[in-house]
Design an enzyme around this catalytic site. Structure first.
Site: not given
Length: 540
Positions: A261, A203
């Site tokens: 990752e 956001d």
């Protein structure tokens, strides 16, 4: 599209769920996570690839959940963490990815971080928020304005300083110049990754960092300010120093490195920047080391013409040739596009069908907002029923965002159209009843049926999912372009006008054949395009 491919987000179709208005299972009039589980079959049957859940975190709900008091807890209004796990499990069973909203630019003033920060000037979190001394006359540190009205600064009587809030006074801005803040925020992201989410929607992603020196924003150029009729004075400034700062890039790289990752995750950002949106989008999505994709408000406004759409797409393609965009026509912050774009006396269903044809043909990922697949129009909400603080603040010049947040209509003959057994938090418009899901499922000519057909068409053609785009010369209300990829070339043409139009296919494109059920008449080398209709055909 929704598979284990690490690039699943490229060209995907995202369905935005506003949980408090989707499905209530407890009878309190507010949608919940169990309701999401109950209705995910509808989303999957539509032909989408992912769901985006608007905030369901613990919150005082001053801004309907966009004021978070605990990033790692579900608000009891929506259920429990176990209910969220059930959402993820059911979505994955149906082949849907799960994207959750992350409201990281600010917290609620009831978040423990802010409670500690405001307690003194020398505690461990004293500089976790943007604090500043007053000017000598006691006024705010600079001229920055809040999106929700008034100064962006609020005086705190304990610290005897001002703190920054870009939205409500109860939404203090985090200080991202402090690396401890960045680290703490990223730890909350790890929490949701561990619970199986596939992506994040960030956001107000360009609001994270402000100018270190808190310099005043300049006014808009006189040529622009002189024609500004906006009801909100926020839009009278050139927002050079309170958002879209270059230092934001470094944090986005940290965010991307974290989600990369384990692979297979994606991040899409919301860029709220009125004047430099495409340039900011390009900076945030280029290089494959920041956002995977982003969206702006360029297609979320009143602009609805062949020239406007072409200008938006070409500007992005030029600014970010290695970036990726997510196009949307509606969301929880803007009036529904059927209402914005249907002219007086026009047929909203025709506009709804035309819009999904166009959206499915554009290069980029696409985001659908709950209810647009039904052709829902903006609801008229009486002032006494408003819940949106933005609308309450600027009424009646601006009616707020509640008109697009009314409950979904599932069953026309059920109480509250199947949304809730109790009184809904916002009224269910009577005009929406005839558009309920169960009504449209019985009509092969409905807006819902057209959405399903268009999403199936997009899924079936690699050129539409991730192929290149090249615009063709066309006059007046016609927009024409070629999508190419996956061993196919498709011609797309759209007549934005109300009256029929003819457009000649350039000879160098070769033969053209309308795709079954998705074209209009091909007469020689001319397309006969009825008003507000699209054409998609295969090039030989």
């Amino acid at each position: 599209m929704a598979d284990d491919n690490s690039d699943w987000w490229r060209g995907c179709v995202i369905y935005q769920i506003y949980p408090r208005s989707f499905q209530d299972t407890t009878g309190d009039g507010i949608g919940d996570l169990r309701g999401v589980v109950r209705r995910l079959g509808h989303v999957a049957a539509l032909g989408t690839d992912a769901v985006w859940l608007s905030p369901f975190f613990k919150s005082p709900m001053a801004d309907m959940g966009y004021d978070v008091s605990d990033y790692c807890a579900v608000d009891p209004l929506f259920g429990t963490l176990e209910d969220f796990d059930a959402v993820v499990a059911e979505a994955h069973r149906l082949g849907l990815k799960v994207i959750i909203d992350q409201v990281l630019a600010h917290t609620s003033d009831r978040h423990p971080w802010f409670v500690e920060s405001r307690a003194s000037r020398d505690n461990a979190r004293a500089d976790w928020y943007v604090w500043a001394e007053p000017r000598r006359d006691g006024t705010a540190p600079n001229n920055w304005l809040s999106v929700f009205g008034g100064s962006a600064w609020e005086w705190d009587s304990v610290r005897r300083q001002y703190y920054l809030h870009n939205f409500l006074t109860s939404q203090p801005a985090l200080n991202y110049h402090n690396m401890n803040v960045q680290n703490a925020v990223l730890e909350t992201v790890r929490f949701w990754l561990a619970r199986g989410v596939d992506g994040f929607r960030l956001d107000t992603v360009n609001y994270y960092i402000q100018d270190r020196f808190l310099r005043d924003n300049p006014p808009l150029a006189e040529s622009v300010a002189g024609t500004n009729t906006d009801t909100n004075p926020y839009n009278f400034q050139e927002h050079l120093f309170d958002k879209s700062r270059p230092e934001n890039i470094d944090f986005l790289k940290r965010f991307r490195a974290l989600i990369d990752e384990s692979g297979g995750h994606a991040v899409v950002g919301e860029i709220g920047d009125e004047k430099r949106s495409l340039q900011t989008l390009a900076a945030y999505t280029s290089g494959n080391d920041k956002l995977n994709m982003s969206y702006t408000f360029d297609m979320l406004g009143p602009g609805f013409s062949a020239a406007h759409v072409r200008a938006c797409v070409e500007a992005f393609e030029a600014a970010a040739p290695d970036g990726w965009v997510c196009w949307a026509f509606s969301n929880h912050d803007v009036a529904r596009h059927v209402t914005r774009w249907t002219p007086p006396g026009g047929d909203p269903d025709v506009v709804a069908k035309f819009a999904i044809e166009l959206l499915c043909a554009l290069r980029g990922s696409i985001s659908l907002y709950q209810g647009e697949e039904l052709g829902l129009e903006e609801a008229e909400i009486a002032f006494e029923d408003l819940r949106d603080p933005y609308g309450i603040r600027f009424w009646p010049g601006f009616k707020g965002r509640d008109g697009c947040r009314t409950p979904m209509v599932w069953e026309a003959e059920a109480p509250n159209d199947g949304f809730s057994a109790g009184k809904p938090w916002l009224p269910v418009p009577q005009s929406h009843r005839a558009m309920a899901v169960d009504v449209q499922q019985r009509d092969e000519r409905s807006v819902l049926a057209h959405y399903r057909a268009m999403l199936a068409l997009r899924r079936a053609h690699p050129a539409l999912v991730s192929g290149s785009i090249r615009f063709l010369d066309a006059e007046g209300n016609v927009l024409a372009f070629v999508r190419e990829g996956g061993g196919e070339r498709l011609l797309c043409a759209f007549n934005f006008g109300d009256e029929p139009a003819r457009w000649s296919v350039p000879a160098d494109l070769g033969t053209v054949e309308a795709l079954a059920g998705h074209g209009t008449a091909v007469e020689g080398r001319a397309l006969a395009l009825p008003g507000l209709r699209g054409f998609i055909g295969r090039l030989g």
